[in-house]
Design a protein around this motif. Structure first.
Motif, mmCIF file in Angstrom:
data_model
loop_
_atom_site.group_PDB
_atom_site.id
_atom_site.type_symbol
_atom_site.label_atom_id
_atom_site.label_comp_id
_atom_site.label_asym_id
_atom_site.label_seq_id
_atom_site.Cartn_x
_atom_site.Cartn_y
_atom_site.Cartn_z
ATOM 1 N N ARG A 117 0.830 -1.203 0.000
ATOM 2 C CA ARG A 117 0.000 0.000 0.000
ATOM 3 C C ARG A 117 0.866 1.256 0.000
ATOM 4 N N SER A 118 0.320 2.341 -0.540
ATOM 5 C CA SER A 118 1.066 3.596 -0.597
ATOM 6 C C SER A 118 1.380 4.069 0.817
ATOM 7 N N HIS A 119 2.615 4.515 1.006
ATOM 8 C CA HIS A 119 3.063 4.898 2.341
ATOM 9 C C HIS A 119 4.144 5.967 2.254
ATOM 10 N N CYS A 120 4.386 6.635 3.359
ATOM 11 C CA CYS A 120 5.466 7.607 3.451
ATOM 12 C C CYS A 120 6.786 6.853 3.356
ATOM 13 N N MET A 121 7.665 7.324 2.476
ATOM 14 C CA MET A 121 8.938 6.640 2.269
ATOM 15 C C MET A 121 9.900 6.856 3.435
ATOM 16 N N THR A 122 9.548 7.772 4.352
ATOM 17 C CA THR A 122 10.414 8.039 5.503
ATOM 18 C C THR A 122 9.972 7.273 6.750
ATOM 19 N N CYS A 123 8.687 7.424 7.139
ATOM 20 C CA CYS A 123 8.218 6.797 8.382
ATOM 21 C C CYS A 123 7.384 5.547 8.164
ATOM 22 N N GLY A 124 6.984 5.286 6.915
ATOM 23 C CA GLY A 124 6.202 4.088 6.628
ATOM 24 C C GLY A 124 4.715 4.246 6.864
ATOM 25 N N HIS A 125 4.261 5.438 7.257
ATOM 26 C CA HIS A 125 2.842 5.684 7.504
ATOM 27 C C HIS A 125 2.011 5.374 6.258
ATOM 28 N N VAL A 126 1.000 4.491 6.405
ATOM 29 C CA VAL A 126 0.134 4.135 5.288
ATOM 30 C C VAL A 126 -0.798 5.309 4.986
ATOM 31 N N LEU A 127 -0.839 5.719 3.739
ATOM 32 C CA LEU A 127 -1.568 6.924 3.357
ATOM 33 C C LEU A 127 -3.065 6.658 3.219
ATOM 34 N N SER A 128 -3.847 7.616 3.669
ATOM 35 C CA SER A 128 -5.297 7.560 3.504
ATOM 36 C C SER A 128 -5.661 8.034 2.103
ATOM 37 N N LYS A 169 4.245 18.131 3.110
ATOM 38 C CA LYS A 169 4.827 17.391 4.234
ATOM 39 C C LYS A 169 3.984 16.165 4.576
ATOM 40 N N CYS A 170 4.629 15.146 5.124
ATOM 41 C CA CYS A 170 3.917 13.955 5.579
ATOM 42 C C CYS A 170 3.035 14.338 6.764
ATOM 43 N N ARG A 171 1.784 13.933 6.760
ATOM 44 C CA ARG A 171 0.860 14.270 7.841
ATOM 45 C C ARG A 171 1.264 13.626 9.160
ATOM 46 N N HIS A 172 2.007 12.516 9.079
ATOM 47 C CA HIS A 172 2.357 11.752 10.279
ATOM 48 C C HIS A 172 3.682 12.199 10.891
ATOM 49 N N CYS A 173 4.752 12.237 10.078
ATOM 50 C CA CYS A 173 6.083 12.549 10.617
ATOM 51 C C CYS A 173 6.570 13.955 10.258
ATOM 52 N N LYS A 174 5.768 14.673 9.437
ATOM 53 C CA LYS A 174 6.075 16.057 9.045
ATOM 54 C C LYS A 174 7.333 16.188 8.174
ATOM 55 N N THR A 175 7.822 15.065 7.655
ATOM 56 C CA THR A 175 8.974 15.113 6.757
ATOM 57 C C THR A 175 8.569 15.746 5.424
ATOM 58 N N HIS A 176 9.452 16.553 4.873
ATOM 59 C CA HIS A 176 9.180 17.204 3.596
ATOM 60 C C HIS A 176 8.991 16.169 2.496
ATOM 61 N N ILE A 177 7.945 16.332 1.721
ATOM 62 C CA ILE A 177 7.667 15.446 0.589
ATOM 63 C C ILE A 177 8.316 16.030 -0.654
ATOM 64 N N SER A 178 9.030 15.210 -1.404
ATOM 65 C CA SER A 178 9.745 15.687 -2.583
ATOM 66 C C SER A 178 8.803 16.345 -3.587
ATOM 67 N N ALA A 179 9.260 17.438 -4.180
ATOM 68 C CA ALA A 179 8.489 18.124 -5.222
ATOM 69 C C ALA A 179 8.362 17.266 -6.474
ATOM 70 N N GLN A 180 9.101 16.153 -6.504
ATOM 71 C CA GLN A 180 8.997 15.241 -7.636
ATOM 72 C C GLN A 180 7.555 14.793 -7.851
ATOM 73 N N TYR A 181 6.815 14.580 -6.766
ATOM 74 C CA TYR A 181 5.458 14.048 -6.881
ATOM 75 C C TYR A 181 4.561 14.944 -7.743
ATOM 76 N N PRO A 182 4.362 16.203 -7.397
ATOM 77 C CA PRO A 182 3.498 17.031 -8.246
ATOM 78 C C PRO A 182 4.099 17.324 -9.610
ATOM 79 N N ILE A 183 5.425 17.414 -9.691
ATOM 80 C CA ILE A 183 6.066 17.716 -10.972
ATOM 81 C C ILE A 183 5.826 16.594 -11.970
ATOM 82 N N VAL A 184 6.049 15.352 -11.534
ATOM 83 C CA VAL A 184 5.846 14.193 -12.414
ATOM 84 C C VAL A 184 4.379 14.062 -12.798
ATOM 85 N N GLU A 185 3.481 14.245 -11.833
ATOM 86 C CA GLU A 185 2.049 14.143 -12.123
ATOM 87 C C GLU A 185 1.614 15.194 -13.141
#
Length: 252
Positions: free
Chosen positions: A38-49, A65-81
């Motif tokens: 399942r999709s999860h945070c690559m830093t803390c492993g939190h399963v995404l809703s 940022k990750c809702r669970h651990c507050k780690t910055h999420i790479s801008a790659q995600y929106p850029i690639v999408e």
């Protein structure tokens, strides 16, 4: 008006597929399942809703940022999408509603994923080449009257690159690049694939020489992204480039 509606549809669909492209980019290099995990945070492993998985919107909603651990999420995600959505719209406007357009869109997503992976790892996962090869087989079947151009395309560029591989003992070209040109050759046909390869060489030379001059980088380069750029341009303007080239010879 119809073009606007279909452009929006292709754009949204491309953005959704772009979300899966991100999964491929992140998981394939670390050999993590893209289907069973399942999709999860690559830093803390939190399963995404579900609301954390809405393309583009979730990144903005979460403030990057990750809702669970507050780690910055790479801008790659929106850029690639977003980029995948833009590529789909461009291909629709170039090809219209057709089997060719659908195959090219799927190929563009594979090229985008393998380009990022190759840029980071200098390796093109074989699965992408197999996927593009399957798209080529579909193209061959749906345009069986012109089967020879696709079969020749399978070997036209890849055969030359394979000889280069043998002569240089693997130092001149990578095996993944050879397989990529074989797969795209079956999809595009030999004329467009040659155009794609030449464009890739030109684009790669300009960009990599610039990187070498600015960042003092070495001569080794990931060729996949440049070949992919050449293939994409050939999908859109390849026919026009071939016609222009032949018209030049006709004047002599």
């Amino acid at each position: 008006m119809l073009d606007v509606v279909f452009s929006v549809f292709f754009g949204l669909y491309g953005i959704i597929i772009g979300s899966f492209v991100n999964v491929l980019i992140l998981r394939i290099p670390i050999k993590e399942s893209v289907a069973l995990t399942r999709s999860h945070c690559m830093t803390c492993g939190h399963v995404l809703s579900w609301y954390e998985l809405v393309p583009l919107f979730s990144y903005l909603f979460l403030g990057g940022k990750c809702r669970h651990c507050k780690t910055h999420i790479s801008a790659q995600y929106p850029i690639v999408e977003a980029l995948n959505g833009i590529l789909y719209v461009i291909l629709y406007l170039a090809c219209g509603i057709s089997i060719e357009c659908i195959l090219y869109c799927l190929c563009a997503s594979a090229l985008l994923a393998l380009s990022v992976i190759d840029w980071r790892t200098h390796e093109i996962p074989i699965g992408f080449n197999i996927f593009i090869l399957l798209l080529g087989l579909i193209r061959l079947v749906t345009d069986i009257g012109n089967w020879s151009q696709y079969v020749i395309g399978l070997f036209a560029v890849s055969g030359f690159l394979f000889l280069l591989f043998l002569i240089t003992k693997g130092r001149g070209i990578g095996g993944g690049d050879i397989k990529l040109m074989a797969a795209t050759g079956l999809l595009l046909g030999w004329q467009l694939n040659i155009i794609a390869f030449l464009l890739g060489c030109v684009i790669g030379s300009i960009i990599h020489l610039s990187i070498m001059a600015i960042k003092k980088a070495g001569r080794e380069l990931a060729f996949g992204p440049y070949l992919s750029a050449g293939v994409f341009v050939a999908m859109i303007w390849g026919e026009q480039l071939v016609s222009w080239y032949l018209s030049m010879w006709a004047t002599y």
